[in-house]
Design a protein around this motif. Structure first.
Motif, PDB file in Angstrom:
ATOM      1  N   MET A 181       0.840  -1.184   0.000  1.00 35.73           N
ATOM      2  CA  MET A 181       0.000   0.000   0.000  1.00 35.73           C
ATOM      3  C   MET A 181       0.880   1.240   0.000  1.00 35.73           C
ATOM      4  SD  MET A 181      -2.760   1.260   2.784  1.00 35.73           S
ATOM      5  CE  MET A 181      -3.951   2.212   1.913  1.00 35.73           C
ATOM      6  N   ASP A 182       0.510   2.219  -0.763  1.00 36.22           N
ATOM      7  CA  ASP A 182       1.197   3.504  -0.787  1.00 36.22           C
ATOM      8  C   ASP A 182       0.611   4.354   0.336  1.00 36.22           C
ATOM      9  OD1 ASP A 182       2.330   5.945  -1.258  1.00 36.22           O
ATOM     10  OD2 ASP A 182       1.618   6.133  -3.320  1.00 36.22           O
ATOM     11  N   LEU A 183       1.380   4.522   1.416  1.00 37.22           N
ATOM     12  CA  LEU A 183       0.868   5.213   2.598  1.00 37.22           C
ATOM     13  C   LEU A 183       0.594   6.689   2.370  1.00 37.22           C
ATOM     14  CD1 LEU A 183       2.992   3.498   5.353  1.00 37.22           C
ATOM     15  CD2 LEU A 183       0.646   3.029   4.704  1.00 37.22           C
ATOM     16  N   THR A 184       1.122   7.259   1.310  1.00 36.46           N
ATOM     17  CA  THR A 184       0.838   8.669   1.028  1.00 36.46           C
ATOM     18  C   THR A 184      -0.587   8.857   0.533  1.00 36.46           C
ATOM     19  OG1 THR A 184       1.674   8.523  -1.243  1.00 36.46           O
ATOM     20  CG2 THR A 184       3.263   9.134   0.487  1.00 36.46           C
ATOM     21  N   LYS A 185      -1.258   7.769   0.194  1.00 34.36           N
ATOM     22  CA  LYS A 185      -2.632   7.856  -0.313  1.00 34.36           C
ATOM     23  C   LYS A 185      -3.681   7.564   0.758  1.00 34.36           C
ATOM     24  CE  LYS A 185      -1.205   6.893  -4.981  1.00 34.36           C
ATOM     25  NZ  LYS A 185      -1.232   6.022  -6.131  1.00 34.36           N
ATOM     26  N   LEU A 186      -3.251   7.406   2.011  1.00 34.34           N
ATOM     27  CA  LEU A 186      -4.210   7.204   3.093  1.00 34.34           C
ATOM     28  C   LEU A 186      -5.022   8.470   3.313  1.00 34.34           C
ATOM     29  CD1 LEU A 186      -2.331   5.298   5.925  1.00 34.34           C
ATOM     30  CD2 LEU A 186      -4.199   4.472   4.524  1.00 34.34           C
ATOM     31  N   SER A 187      -6.300   8.327   3.477  1.00 33.85           N
ATOM     32  CA  SER A 187      -7.167   9.463   3.760  1.00 33.85           C
ATOM     33  C   SER A 187      -8.465   8.954   4.355  1.00 33.85           C
ATOM     34  CB  SER A 187      -7.456  10.258   2.482  1.00 33.85           C
ATOM     35  OG  SER A 187      -8.315   9.501   1.638  1.00 33.85           O
ATOM     36  N   GLU A 188      -9.329   9.870   4.733  1.00 31.41           N
ATOM     37  CA  GLU A 188     -10.624   9.502   5.292  1.00 31.41           C
ATOM     38  C   GLU A 188     -11.519   8.808   4.263  1.00 31.41           C
ATOM     39  OE1 GLU A 188      -9.537  12.819   5.453  1.00 31.41           O
ATOM     40  OE2 GLU A 188      -8.651  12.531   7.416  1.00 31.41           O
ATOM     41  N   GLN A 189     -11.197   8.975   2.997  1.00 31.21           N
ATOM     42  CA  GLN A 189     -12.019   8.388   1.950  1.00 31.21           C
ATOM     43  C   GLN A 189     -11.637   6.942   1.625  1.00 31.21           C
ATOM     44  OE1 GLN A 189     -10.663  11.622   1.520  1.00 31.21           O
ATOM     45  NE2 GLN A 189     -12.582  12.424   2.292  1.00 31.21           N
ATOM     46  N   CYS A 190     -10.569   6.421   2.245  1.00 28.90           N
ATOM     47  CA  CYS A 190     -10.136   5.044   1.986  1.00 28.90           C
ATOM     48  C   CYS A 190     -11.172   4.056   2.515  1.00 28.90           C
ATOM     49  CB  CYS A 190      -8.810   4.752   2.673  1.00 28.90           C
ATOM     50  SG  CYS A 190      -7.410   5.550   1.912  1.00 28.90           S
ATOM     51  N   ARG A 249     -11.024  -1.903   3.019  1.00 29.41           N
ATOM     52  CA  ARG A 249     -10.346  -2.913   2.188  1.00 29.41           C
ATOM     53  C   ARG A 249      -8.986  -2.414   1.674  1.00 29.41           C
ATOM     54  NH1 ARG A 249     -15.791  -3.345   0.759  1.00 29.41           N
ATOM     55  NH2 ARG A 249     -16.665  -5.400   1.139  1.00 29.41           N
ATOM     56  N   ASP A 250      -8.822  -1.081   1.648  1.00 32.57           N
ATOM     57  CA  ASP A 250      -7.579  -0.499   1.154  1.00 32.57           C
ATOM     58  C   ASP A 250      -6.514  -0.348   2.242  1.00 32.57           C
ATOM     59  OD1 ASP A 250      -8.707  -0.184  -1.386  1.00 32.57           O
ATOM     60  OD2 ASP A 250      -9.520   1.787  -0.857  1.00 32.57           O
ATOM     61  N   LEU A 251      -6.895  -0.549   3.495  1.00 27.76           N
ATOM     62  CA  LEU A 251      -5.950  -0.393   4.591  1.00 27.76           C
ATOM     63  C   LEU A 251      -5.080  -1.627   4.743  1.00 27.76           C
ATOM     64  CD1 LEU A 251      -8.344   1.224   7.216  1.00 27.76           C
ATOM     65  CD2 LEU A 251      -6.758   2.380   5.670  1.00 27.76           C
ATOM     66  N   THR A 252      -3.925  -1.451   5.369  1.00 22.55           N
ATOM     67  CA  THR A 252      -3.034  -2.582   5.583  1.00 22.55           C
ATOM     68  C   THR A 252      -3.589  -3.468   6.688  1.00 22.55           C
ATOM     69  OG1 THR A 252      -1.743  -1.356   7.185  1.00 22.55           O
ATOM     70  CG2 THR A 252      -0.996  -1.281   4.910  1.00 22.55           C
TER      71      THR A 252
END
Length: 99
Positions: free
Chosen positions: A1-10, A13-16
């Motif tokens: 996962m590209d951690l720079t793309k973490l946001s409230e909109q994730c 399923r996209d989290l590690t």
């Protein structure tokens, strides 16, 4: 996962997954010091530049450059107070932490 793309909109399923390391050195990307309510204070006049405080900091929030200790990195300091007890010269003080 590209951690720079973490946001409230994730999506969840996209989290590690827990207990997984996907990228090294990610703590520099997050201002974890915002969690602290009490922060240590550096008193430069009392500092003997022994550097005993820097290696005990669990968050690497005490920068050392050219063998000199710098001001706290409050973006990452969580206010644990370990540095206060490591300093033998009273150059670090913090409310609620006694030596």
């Amino acid at each position: 996962m590209d951690l720079t793309k973490l946001s409230e909109q994730c999506s969840w399923r996209d989290l590690t997954e827990g207990m997984q390391i996907y990228e090294g050195g990610t703590s520099k990307q997050f201002k974890t010091g915002e969690w602290a309510s009490i922060k240590p204070e550096f008193i430069a006049d009392k500092c003997k530049q022994c550097l005993l405080c820097a290696p005990v900091c669990p968050d690497s929030a005490i920068p050392v450059k050219d063998s000199l200790r710098g001001e706290f990195d409050y973006d990452h300091c969580k206010g644990c107070g370990i540095c206060v007890n490591a300093c033998k010269f009273g150059a670090i003080v913090m409310e609620g932490v006694n030596k």
